[in-house]
Motif scaffolding. Sequence first.
Motif, mmCIF file in Angstrom:
data_model
loop_
_atom_site.group_PDB
_atom_site.id
_atom_site.type_symbol
_atom_site.label_atom_id
_atom_site.label_comp_id
_atom_site.label_asym_id
_atom_site.label_seq_id
_atom_site.Cartn_x
_atom_site.Cartn_y
_atom_site.Cartn_z
ATOM 1 N N HIS A 4 0.845 -1.209 0.000
ATOM 2 C CA HIS A 4 0.000 0.000 0.000
ATOM 3 C C HIS A 4 0.876 1.253 0.000
ATOM 4 C CE1 HIS A 4 -3.389 -2.446 2.148
ATOM 5 N NE2 HIS A 4 -3.091 -2.908 0.946
ATOM 6 N N LEU A 5 1.873 1.274 0.891
ATOM 7 C CA LEU A 5 2.738 2.443 0.997
ATOM 8 C C LEU A 5 3.533 2.654 -0.279
ATOM 9 C CD1 LEU A 5 4.044 2.120 4.664
ATOM 10 C CD2 LEU A 5 2.237 3.586 3.782
ATOM 11 N N PHE A 6 3.971 1.543 -0.917
ATOM 12 C CA PHE A 6 4.729 1.657 -2.149
ATOM 13 C C PHE A 6 3.902 2.326 -3.235
ATOM 14 C CE2 PHE A 6 5.719 -0.154 -6.334
ATOM 15 C CZ PHE A 6 7.014 0.322 -6.495
ATOM 16 N N VAL A 7 2.654 1.898 -3.383
ATOM 17 C CA VAL A 7 1.774 2.478 -4.401
ATOM 18 C C VAL A 7 1.551 3.963 -4.134
ATOM 19 C CG1 VAL A 7 -0.540 2.424 -5.383
ATOM 20 C CG2 VAL A 7 0.620 0.288 -4.847
ATOM 21 N N VAL A 8 1.260 4.299 -2.871
ATOM 22 C CA VAL A 8 1.007 5.698 -2.515
ATOM 23 C C VAL A 8 2.234 6.560 -2.778
ATOM 24 C CG1 VAL A 8 0.493 7.259 -0.618
ATOM 25 C CG2 VAL A 8 -0.745 5.114 -0.815
ATOM 26 N N LEU A 9 3.394 6.103 -2.332
ATOM 27 C CA LEU A 9 4.624 6.882 -2.504
ATOM 28 C C LEU A 9 4.984 7.046 -3.970
ATOM 29 C CD1 LEU A 9 6.740 5.397 0.415
ATOM 30 C CD2 LEU A 9 5.842 7.711 0.270
ATOM 31 N N LEU A 10 4.845 5.973 -4.749
ATOM 32 C CA LEU A 10 5.171 6.038 -6.166
ATOM 33 C C LEU A 10 4.343 7.086 -6.885
ATOM 34 C CD1 LEU A 10 6.634 4.770 -8.622
ATOM 35 C CD2 LEU A 10 4.701 3.208 -8.826
ATOM 36 N N TYR A 69 -7.991 -8.051 -4.655
ATOM 37 C CA TYR A 69 -8.354 -9.168 -5.536
ATOM 38 C C TYR A 69 -7.403 -9.273 -6.733
ATOM 39 C CZ TYR A 69 -10.989 -12.241 -8.603
ATOM 40 O OH TYR A 69 -11.354 -13.278 -9.430
ATOM 41 N N GLU A 70 -7.125 -8.156 -7.379
ATOM 42 C CA GLU A 70 -6.260 -8.177 -8.560
ATOM 43 C C GLU A 70 -4.790 -8.010 -8.226
ATOM 44 O OE1 GLU A 70 -8.330 -6.042 -12.159
ATOM 45 O OE2 GLU A 70 -8.726 -4.915 -10.327
ATOM 46 N N GLY A 71 -4.481 -7.552 -7.009
ATOM 47 C CA GLY A 71 -3.118 -7.133 -6.732
ATOM 48 C C GLY A 71 -2.839 -5.875 -7.536
ATOM 49 N N ARG A 99 -2.613 -10.537 -9.856
ATOM 50 C CA ARG A 99 -2.975 -11.579 -8.898
ATOM 51 C C ARG A 99 -4.032 -12.513 -9.477
ATOM 52 N NH1 ARG A 99 -4.136 -9.641 -2.958
ATOM 53 N NH2 ARG A 99 -1.863 -9.403 -3.083
ATOM 54 N N ASP A 100 -5.066 -11.958 -10.130
ATOM 55 C CA ASP A 100 -6.087 -12.830 -10.722
ATOM 56 C C ASP A 100 -5.733 -13.266 -12.135
ATOM 57 O OD1 ASP A 100 -6.437 -10.373 -11.935
ATOM 58 O OD2 ASP A 100 -8.619 -10.508 -11.975
ATOM 59 N N LYS A 101 -4.637 -12.696 -12.689
ATOM 60 C CA LYS A 101 -4.110 -13.084 -14.000
ATOM 61 C C LYS A 101 -5.188 -13.011 -15.080
ATOM 62 C CE LYS A 101 -0.640 -16.101 -11.908
ATOM 63 N NZ LYS A 101 -0.078 -17.479 -11.802
ATOM 64 N N ALA A 102 -5.867 -11.876 -15.128
ATOM 65 C CA ALA A 102 -6.968 -11.711 -16.075
ATOM 66 C C ALA A 102 -6.927 -10.333 -16.721
ATOM 67 C CB ALA A 102 -8.313 -11.915 -15.383
ATOM 68 N N LEU A 103 -7.270 -10.298 -18.005
ATOM 69 C CA LEU A 103 -7.401 -9.042 -18.735
ATOM 70 C C LEU A 103 -8.808 -8.485 -18.561
ATOM 71 C CD1 LEU A 103 -5.653 -9.953 -22.106
ATOM 72 C CD2 LEU A 103 -4.878 -8.184 -20.511
ATOM 73 N N LYS A 104 -8.898 -7.150 -18.502
ATOM 74 C CA LYS A 104 -10.190 -6.464 -18.504
ATOM 75 C C LYS A 104 -10.115 -5.354 -19.547
ATOM 76 C CE LYS A 104 -9.528 -8.113 -14.193
ATOM 77 N NZ LYS A 104 -8.215 -8.398 -13.553
ATOM 78 N N TYR A 105 -11.260 -5.011 -20.124
ATOM 79 C CA TYR A 105 -11.192 -4.014 -21.180
ATOM 80 C C TYR A 105 -12.543 -3.337 -21.380
ATOM 81 C CZ TYR A 105 -13.378 -7.657 -24.064
ATOM 82 O OH TYR A 105 -14.223 -8.613 -24.556
ATOM 83 N N LYS A 106 -12.477 -2.232 -22.094
ATOM 84 C CA LYS A 106 -13.677 -1.515 -22.519
ATOM 85 C C LYS A 106 -13.445 -0.981 -23.920
ATOM 86 C CE LYS A 106 -16.384 2.701 -21.862
ATOM 87 N NZ LYS A 106 -16.566 3.950 -21.098
ATOM 88 N N ASN A 153 -7.849 -1.602 -0.392
ATOM 89 C CA ASN A 153 -8.259 -2.642 0.540
ATOM 90 C C ASN A 153 -9.506 -3.413 0.125
ATOM 91 O OD1 ASN A 153 -6.169 -1.951 2.423
ATOM 92 N ND2 ASN A 153 -7.385 -0.152 2.973
ATOM 93 N N ILE A 154 -10.105 -3.084 -1.018
ATOM 94 C CA ILE A 154 -11.334 -3.759 -1.452
ATOM 95 C C ILE A 154 -11.008 -5.168 -1.940
ATOM 96 C CG2 ILE A 154 -13.245 -3.707 -3.087
ATOM 97 C CD1 ILE A 154 -12.939 -0.656 -3.164
ATOM 98 N N ASP A 155 -11.800 -6.147 -1.491
ATOM 99 C CA ASP A 155 -11.601 -7.523 -1.948
ATOM 100 C C ASP A 155 -12.873 -8.161 -2.496
ATOM 101 O OD1 ASP A 155 -13.052 -7.823 0.357
ATOM 102 O OD2 ASP A 155 -11.700 -9.249 1.314
ATOM 103 N N LEU A 156 -14.015 -7.474 -2.388
ATOM 104 C CA LEU A 156 -15.294 -8.057 -2.810
ATOM 105 C C LEU A 156 -15.723 -7.437 -4.142
ATOM 106 C CD1 LEU A 156 -16.985 -10.199 -1.265
ATOM 107 C CD2 LEU A 156 -18.598 -8.375 -0.742
ATOM 108 N N PHE A 157 -15.417 -8.153 -5.226
ATOM 109 C CA PHE A 157 -15.746 -7.690 -6.572
ATOM 110 C C PHE A 157 -16.620 -8.713 -7.281
ATOM 111 C CE2 PHE A 157 -11.703 -5.583 -5.698
ATOM 112 C CZ PHE A 157 -11.901 -4.307 -6.205
ATOM 113 N N HIS A 158 -17.408 -8.231 -8.231
ATOM 114 C CA HIS A 158 -18.064 -9.131 -9.173
ATOM 115 C C HIS A 158 -17.644 -8.739 -10.581
ATOM 116 C CE1 HIS A 158 -20.939 -5.757 -8.520
ATOM 117 N NE2 HIS A 158 -21.104 -5.827 -9.837
ATOM 118 N N ARG A 159 -17.534 -9.742 -11.426
ATOM 119 C CA ARG A 159 -17.171 -9.478 -12.816
ATOM 120 C C ARG A 159 -18.448 -9.233 -13.611
ATOM 121 N NH1 ARG A 159 -11.905 -11.655 -15.758
ATOM 122 N NH2 ARG A 159 -12.031 -10.298 -17.594
#
Length: 426
Positions: A4-10, A69-71, A99-106, A153-159
């Motif tokens: 979390h800190l790494f993402v924020v600092l970056l 969920y995705e990392g 983490r879920d090793k999946a592509l998403k797109y629009k 911190n969200i872990d509850l997703f639906h596709r």
Amino acid sequence: MLKHLFVVLLLSFATYNYAQKPPVLEKDSSQQARDSIKKINFVKNIGNGFLPISFFNLDLRYLIKFNQYEGFRTGLGGETNEHFSERYRLNGYLVYGFRDKALKYKIGGGFRVSEASNTWINLSYVDDLQETGSSKFLTDKRFFSFFEPRLLNIDLFHRHITKSIGIQHKVSNHLLSETQFSVSKITPTYNYNYMAGGQTYKTFDISSAKISLQWSPFSHFIIVDDKVKETKDGYPKFTFQVTQSYKSIFGSNFNFSKLDFRTIQQFTHKNTDVTKITLVAGIAGGDTPLTHLYHAYPNNINKQTIMNRFSVAGLNSFETMYFNEFFSDKFSTLQLKHSFKPFNISERFQPQLVLISRHAIGEMKSINNHSGIDFNTLEKLYSESGLEINKLFFGFGLSFAYRYGGYHLPKPEDNMAFKFTFNISL
């Protein structure tokens, strides 16, 4: 926590230095004026989350994100701008979760049918994730943050795979509207079943229509170069949205209705202190799966100690409410925030004290229809209060909140939330 800190600092260090650069004076006044306009437009685009590249605006939202969920989630996206066409536009993105090793797109686009009323017809095809229990207004202005605190911190997703067509229309300068019809296939990424009409559903086909209105009766506008510009962001503001799902249309499983409402009032005092009041309410009726019900904007990690729960505070979230702790088919929240004038310690060091009080109440009539996931309801009044000290270092600050009222927990430390805040201005 370290991720979390790494993402924020970056993200913060990459943007803070640019945001703090003073303007450079040019020798020629006309050249200075042209450069100033270019800088204003560039900073405005960056502030809205876009990096203009010729006829294309790169969308900074898709470069890097992180959730449970995705990392790490990274990719590219954007939309065409007026250099491509003032009548047609294309937009889309492609991202990958490690983490879920999946592509998403629009893939999407639109065409304008009326310039005077800024009426557009938009089409899109989306294959992505959405947080369960989240509810968004179609007419919301684009909100961009260099990182999204709750998302970490969200872990509850639906596709969802969603095909949609919509009409965006300006009824007047004070009243914006958007209508959308969509067909979605929903697949929860967690163990969940919904029971309705004697059947058990693990995936949901939903065909729905939405109508959203945003009314800003006290904003002021002027016409500059034949374009309407907002000169005063007036309050209060009101947003309404009606959703209707139709069973058996394009294979839809459920009939349900939703009504969402939000109003924002803001007072700027003579000493430049600002008081902001936000009221949000929603009600769902009919056969409504958990994916389309309501949480109350929780932002607390389910861990034992205060320091293990140390993360980043959101802008409008309940910092002491644990993720997935409450869901409702009827709810309302009231948030009060008073921001004091920044302490003028030096030109670069001006921390700001903010007092916050948040309250939520709700109910769930059909709780027995949901299985596979445990959650509580909000019949009692949920309350938390706290403070923030913002902009202590590189846009970072600290916040503290305490949970009390009907859902006060037995252990004092479980009622506390101590977190970072992050605020920068472009």
